[in-house]
Design a protein around this motif. Sequence first.
Motif, PDB file in Angstrom:
ATOM      1  N   GLU A   1       0.777  -1.042   0.182  1.00  0.00           N
ATOM      2  CA  GLU A   1      -0.078  -0.195   0.137  1.00  0.00           C
ATOM      3  C   GLU A   1       1.003   1.143  -0.160  1.00  0.00           C
ATOM      4  O   GLU A   1       1.883   1.419   0.766  1.00  0.00           O
ATOM      5  CB  GLU A   1      -0.847   0.078   1.372  1.00  0.00           C
ATOM      6  N   GLN A   2       0.402   2.308  -0.902  1.00  0.00           N
ATOM      7  CA  GLN A   2       1.181   3.489  -0.801  1.00  0.00           C
ATOM      8  C   GLN A   2       0.962   4.173   0.472  1.00  0.00           C
ATOM      9  O   GLN A   2      -0.114   4.506   0.933  1.00  0.00           O
ATOM     10  CB  GLN A   2       0.893   4.390  -1.985  1.00  0.00           C
ATOM     11  N   PRO A   3       2.125   4.683   1.138  1.00  0.00           N
ATOM     12  CA  PRO A   3       1.812   5.377   2.352  1.00  0.00           C
ATOM     13  C   PRO A   3       1.172   6.751   1.943  1.00  0.00           C
ATOM     14  O   PRO A   3       1.502   7.309   0.863  1.00  0.00           O
ATOM     15  CB  PRO A   3       3.354   5.678   2.893  1.00  0.00           C
ATOM     16  N   ARG A   4       0.433   7.278   3.064  1.00  0.00           N
ATOM     17  CA  ARG A   4      -0.234   8.480   2.741  1.00  0.00           C
ATOM     18  C   ARG A   4       0.376   9.607   3.778  1.00  0.00           C
ATOM     19  O   ARG A   4       0.675   9.252   5.042  1.00  0.00           O
ATOM     20  CB  ARG A   4      -1.857   8.451   3.154  1.00  0.00           C
ATOM     21  N   THR A   5       0.593  10.772   3.245  1.00  0.00           N
ATOM     22  CA  THR A   5       0.928  11.782   3.987  1.00  0.00           C
ATOM     23  C   THR A   5      -0.089  12.192   4.987  1.00  0.00           C
ATOM     24  O   THR A   5      -1.211  12.450   4.661  1.00  0.00           O
ATOM     25  CB  THR A   5       1.286  12.990   3.123  1.00  0.00           C
ATOM     26  N   ALA A   6       0.366  12.323   6.209  1.00  0.00           N
ATOM     27  CA  ALA A   6      -0.493  12.946   7.107  1.00  0.00           C
ATOM     28  C   ALA A   6      -1.335  14.477   6.882  1.00  0.00           C
ATOM     29  O   ALA A   6      -0.381  15.194   6.533  1.00  0.00           O
ATOM     30  CB  ALA A   6       0.075  13.170   8.760  1.00  0.00           C
ATOM     31  N   THR A   7      -2.422  14.565   7.280  1.00  0.00           N
ATOM     32  CA  THR A   7      -3.002  15.958   7.064  1.00  0.00           C
ATOM     33  C   THR A   7      -2.533  16.933   7.976  1.00  0.00           C
ATOM     34  O   THR A   7      -2.272  16.654   9.242  1.00  0.00           O
ATOM     35  CB  THR A   7      -4.514  15.889   7.193  1.00  0.00           C
ATOM     36  N   PRO A   8      -1.941  18.157   7.394  1.00  0.00           N
ATOM     37  CA  PRO A   8      -1.392  18.817   8.255  1.00  0.00           C
ATOM     38  C   PRO A   8      -2.659  19.670   9.229  1.00  0.00           C
ATOM     39  O   PRO A   8      -3.586  19.594   8.913  1.00  0.00           O
ATOM     40  CB  PRO A   8      -0.765  20.078   7.459  1.00  0.00           C
TER      41      PRO A   8
END
Length: 541
Positions: free
Chosen positions: A445-452
């Motif tokens: 699974e592609q990692p997802r950037t956390a929402t700032p």
Amino acid sequence: MSLSADDRPNVLWITMEDTSPRLGCYGDEVTRTPNIDRLAADGRVYENAFSTAPVCAPSRASVMTGLYPSAIGSHHMRTRTHDREGLPDSYQAVPPHYVTAISEHLRRAGYYCTLNVKSDYQFGEPFTMWDDHSDEAHWRNRPGDTPFFAMFNNTVTHESGMWDLEDGGHIDDPDTDPDAVDVPPYLPDTEPTRRAIARQYDNISESDAWVGRLLDQLEADGVADETIVILWSDHGEGLPRCKRWPYDSGTNVPLIVRWPGETDGETVSDLVSLVDLGPTTLSLAGEDVPRYMHGRPFVGSEVDDSREYVFSTRDRYDEEYDMVRSVRDERFRYVRHYYPERPFVLWIPYRNTHPAMDELLRLDADGELNGVQAQWLADSRPAEELYDLQADPHETTNLVDDPAYEDDLERLRTALDDWRTATGDAERASESEREMRERTWPDGEQPRTATPNFVPNAPGNRARECEPNGGTFEGPMTVSLYCPTQGASIAYAIGSADESQWELYTGPIRLDSDEEVTLRTKAVRYGYEASTERQATFIVH
């Protein structure tokens, strides 16, 4: 080094594809390149410029980061492999967390950065890299007199432009006389081969007209004297044994720099790698070059000694795995094969569409290739190759077993070993692509950037707590943005989605008293999926 905004030069990158130095300014008498030659007459021509890989995506990843492909996981061509049964599923390369593209560095420095239009970096297309990435992107769209970094890419000279019509290419006779072209000795000197090379000359001529239009636009806008122009190709031309191979034929590229007041119609023989292009641009813009970058400036006040060596790589290209590493100095090229038991010519259907490749395969099946041509179609390959480029520019006579060159062989072996260790190639390239994908994309699974999130600095909350929903505060105040994903680039916009553009976040956002402001933010780490967007309204009394 730091320059004031008024002193920062504009920078224009003019990028060609699959182009070897078949240009008039390089001494080619068949070609028709008056506009490129005009650029060269006021600039500097680099005779010995080389790509880090002989295909576009690894090379472009290297150019945009100042790092060698294997250092950022972009060495396999391409990472989008979903249509190739048995290969790892498609993925995006995940560079180290500290890696930031050249264009994003320049955006942080206040440049308006545009790409028209091809990207192909293998780590996705992070939305923070460019102010505008589209087929309408142009320096003319910048606000006011903001300095610009504009990159224009032309696909006309791509390998496929030499194909026959039924394969997506041409049917008309080329304007260039096929009898006038030179055929390298490792290719069959047949009519289809000559027509293909003649078509490449036609495509270069068409590209030259495109270059002329860009140069004329600089003049028309009155910014030619304030703009550094750098013309380059991502790798060598799309002929067999050129593109995809770390010989001179696949990695030697045109490189022309015009810097008004600093360059003036000279030709230099210094070794330059395209990994140096980004660091050079940062230096010319007055920015510090990050020490993690492998490239070094080759123009300007930051130039140290010229390079002693350039390096190039070959790994999986399309369907077939391979691993080749090469080092070149001013006279010799050393090539090391990690699969010597395999033939040079592996199964790559896209390459086999080329008319010259079709001729090679036809004549090989008929047993009609001569000795030099048959070398590349052999059942196995040598573990090492060494070529004297002064005596053998087409790299057809392997000197590895010649005792007269033993010292040069050992020197280049050591240089390649040292480079592999210093850049991490020895470690990264020993990992299989499937292992690398699992390490960087756990469980596939592609990692997802956390929402700032929003962090106000105002009475009652001196940057102690996040306020994801905004609120009412006493002003004036500032709002910082926070993202817990290591290495993430953060962007923000003021206003609703249809009336604002993403700005690169570089520091706290100031809000004055008696304002009601809607802030939006999202983030991305290279190779990761971008975060979701967060929006909040701040009322300032």
